[in-house]
Design an enzyme around this catalytic site. Structure first.
Site, PDB file in Angstrom:
ATOM      1  N   SER A 293       1.537  -9.017   1.550  1.00 25.21           N
ATOM      2  CA  SER A 293       0.082  -9.124   1.645  1.00 25.21           C
ATOM      3  C   SER A 293      -0.328  -8.997   3.105  1.00 25.21           C
ATOM      4  O   SER A 293       0.427  -9.390   4.013  1.00 25.21           O
ATOM      5  CB  SER A 293      -0.343 -10.500   1.108  1.00 25.21           C
ATOM      6  OG  SER A 293      -1.572 -10.892   1.667  1.00 25.21           O
TER       7      SER A 293
ATOM      8  N   HIS B 148       0.839  -1.207   0.000  1.00 26.68           N
ATOM      9  CA  HIS B 148       0.000   0.000   0.000  1.00 26.68           C
ATOM     10  C   HIS B 148       0.877   1.261   0.000  1.00 26.68           C
ATOM     11  O   HIS B 148       0.550   2.258  -0.637  1.00 26.68           O
ATOM     12  CB  HIS B 148      -0.888   0.039   1.247  1.00 26.68           C
ATOM     13  CG  HIS B 148      -1.858  -1.090   1.352  1.00 26.68           C
ATOM     14  ND1 HIS B 148      -1.772  -2.049   2.330  1.00 26.68           N
ATOM     15  CD2 HIS B 148      -2.944  -1.412   0.604  1.00 26.68           C
ATOM     16  CE1 HIS B 148      -2.769  -2.904   2.189  1.00 26.68           C
ATOM     17  NE2 HIS B 148      -3.489  -2.558   1.149  1.00 26.68           N
TER      18      HIS B 148
END
Ligand code: PAF
Length: 286
Positions: free
Chosen positions: A187, A39
């Site tokens: 992840s 992100h």
């Protein structure tokens, strides 16, 4: 500008009134929170490309199946907000479930064909939930550009298909996968892996890289390449394979002959943790 946190649609729209207008660009990074290095990269790329940037944080219930990990999906709002502040995000939109799906909610977005294989096949209803929430976020936050990670390449294809079919005025940008030093794609679910599982999980990227090498060295029979890949995965006893496929990168349909770029994509399970990854196998020299 200081970070604004809005939990309601009205609050987000109010914050958007101060956003620059007229020729300047607005960006959106949609997330489910528990922000990690993947992100971080999306936000940094978006920050460089846009004059005003929103990050949405919403663990979207409609993209999880009844047996899936909605309840245990990691949530870490305080550190998410700190990261967004550090990266110069203008707005964090962090709505509650009822704001997005009030009891009267009846509309869902269904996208055909590009959802029929890979995750779409093994997670029925998943992309219906993804498309629905992404369309809502695009409508609420009206970005010029929205950013998605290549780890979820099928998701990007699904969103691009929706944007094209529904004539939405937004540019969908895909940002390369961020990996740990041993190749494991970053992840949110990695944090649920035990030590032995974490080590075993690296077999997925090793297999995908091996497939890419076979393709770049001239392999043309996708079935044979896939079988070689499955053999590599089967050497790791902690890993259960959900799928391993070679697909057309535009349509996400499996190929039998390799005649152009293909995307090798896999999903594995280690205990209760499900991980996905993919690589583009493309001869850049033609
Ligand atoms: O990729 C994700 O985190 C989610 O699928 C998304 C795009 C934020 C929609 O909930």
């Amino acid at each position: 500008m200081a970070l604004v946190v809005a939990t309601s649609i009205a609050g987000a729209r109010e914050a958007m009134e101060v956003a620059p207008k007229g020729g300047s660009s607005r960006g959106l990074v949609p997330t489910m929170g528990a922000l990690h290095e993947g992100h971080h990269e999306l936000i940094q790329v978006a920050r460089r490309e846009c004059d005003w940037l929103a990050v949405s944080i919403f663990v979207n219930p409609t993209q999880f199946g009844p047996e899936e990990d909605f309840d245990t999906y990691p949530r870490d709002l305080e550190s998410d907000l700190a990261r967004c502040r550090q990266l110069g995000v203008d707005l964090v939109f962090q709505p509650g479930r009822d704001e997005i799906y009030p009891a009267t909610h009846r509309t869902f977005v269904e996208i055909e064909t590009v959802t029929s294989h890979l995750c779409g096949r093994f997670r029925p209803g998943h992309f219906r939930g993804v498309a629905t929430i992404v369309l809502k976020l695009l409508n609420i936050l009206e970005p010029d550009r929205a950013y998605f990670g290549e780890k979820d390449a099928q998701q990007t294809v699904v969103v691009r298909q929706m944007v094209k079919d529904l004539h939405l005025p937004v540019n969908i940008r895909q940002v390369p996968t961020v990996r740990d030093t041993d190749g494991l794609a970053i992840s949110s679910r990695n944090r649920h892996l035990g030590l032995r599982e974490r080590k075993a999980a690296t077999v997925l990227f090793r297999t995908l890289k091996e497939i890419r090498t076979m393709v770049l060295q001239g392999a043309r029979d996708a079935g044979q390449v896939r079988r070689n890949g499955l053999r590599l995965l089967s050497r790791e006893p902690l890993v259960q394979v959900e799928y391993l496929d070679l697909v057309d990168p535009e349509t996400m349909q499996p190929v039998s002959r390799i005649q152009g770029p293909v995307r090798a994509a896999g999903a594995i399970r280690l205990g209760r943790v499900r991980l996905i990854d993919n690589v583009l196998c493309e001869d850049r020299d033609g």
